[in-house]
Design a protein around this motif. Structure first.
Motif, PDB file in Angstrom:
ATOM      1  N   SER A  44       0.825  -1.205   0.000  1.00  0.00           N
ATOM      2  CA  SER A  44       0.000   0.000   0.000  1.00  0.00           C
ATOM      3  C   SER A  44       0.857   1.252   0.000  1.00  0.00           C
ATOM      4  O   SER A  44       0.468   2.282  -0.527  1.00  0.00           O
ATOM      5  N   GLY A  78       0.751   4.542  -2.860  1.00  0.00           N
ATOM      6  CA  GLY A  78       0.709   5.958  -2.539  1.00  0.00           C
ATOM      7  C   GLY A  78       1.704   6.759  -3.351  1.00  0.00           C
ATOM      8  O   GLY A  78       1.488   7.930  -3.633  1.00  0.00           O
ATOM      9  N   VAL A 132      -5.658   6.050  -4.433  1.00  0.00           N
ATOM     10  CA  VAL A 132      -5.234   5.234  -3.300  1.00  0.00           C
ATOM     11  C   VAL A 132      -6.291   5.419  -2.223  1.00  0.00           C
ATOM     12  O   VAL A 132      -6.870   6.508  -2.096  1.00  0.00           O
ATOM     13  N   GLU A 181      -6.998   5.329   1.778  1.00  0.00           N
ATOM     14  CA  GLU A 181      -6.381   5.364   3.102  1.00  0.00           C
ATOM     15  C   GLU A 181      -7.488   5.569   4.123  1.00  0.00           C
ATOM     16  O   GLU A 181      -8.132   6.622   4.134  1.00  0.00           O
ATOM     17  N   LYS A 196      -8.138   8.970  -2.268  1.00  0.00           N
ATOM     18  CA  LYS A 196      -7.411  10.109  -2.823  1.00  0.00           C
ATOM     19  C   LYS A 196      -7.191   9.853  -4.309  1.00  0.00           C
ATOM     20  O   LYS A 196      -6.679   8.796  -4.676  1.00  0.00           O
TER      21      LYS A 196
END
Length: 141
Positions: free
Chosen positions: A33, A37, A82, A84, A89
């Motif tokens: 992950s 990002g 991404v 989170e 985002k």
């Protein structure tokens, strides 16, 4: 690994190899992950793609509409994202007209006169934030 943990009979080049191997092992342990990002790096300023309009198409899909910047060597190829926690985002990916382009969701480009760009994206979190090169803005809800 501390210096005292290495056997004393290792040469300095052998110690360097061991340190390098430990460093690579640490990098391999980074979660995926974190890599995702890195991909969502904004290229366009907010003013270059305004107005940005986000519409909920279904329970699982959003439609993002934006003004495509007039460029001769680059184009807005698609959108990457991404997730989170409870926030998705997103960024508009800027790619060269020739060469490789990395974008998660490639945009279908229709030839003809200029008109706003449209891209469908999955709705993967209750809150969606668009990242720009100069700012960020919540675009949904």
């Amino acid at each position: 690994m501390n210096r005292q943990d290495l056997p004393l009979n290792l040469s300095s080049s052998a110690r360097r190899v061991v340190r390098c191997a430990v460093a690579w092992a640490a990098l391999a342990a980074v979660p995926l992950s974190g890599c995702a990002g890195d991909h969502v790096k904004p290229s366009y300023s907010k003013s270059s793609v305004e107005p940005v309009v986000v519409t909920k198409v279904s329970d699982s899909t959003l439609q993002v509409q934006f003004e495509e910047p007039a460029e001769s060597m680059y184009y807005a190829a698609g959108i990457s994202y991404v997730v989170e926690a409870d926030t998705m985002k997103i960024v508009i990916d800027r790619c060269p007209i020739s060469g490789n382009c990395a974008t998660m969701l490639r945009r279908h480009i229709v030839p003809g006169p200029p008109k706003p760009a449209v891209q469908d994206i999955p709705l993967l979190a209750p809150r969606v934030v668009m990242l720009f090169a100069d700012s960020e803005e919540q675009v949904f809800p």
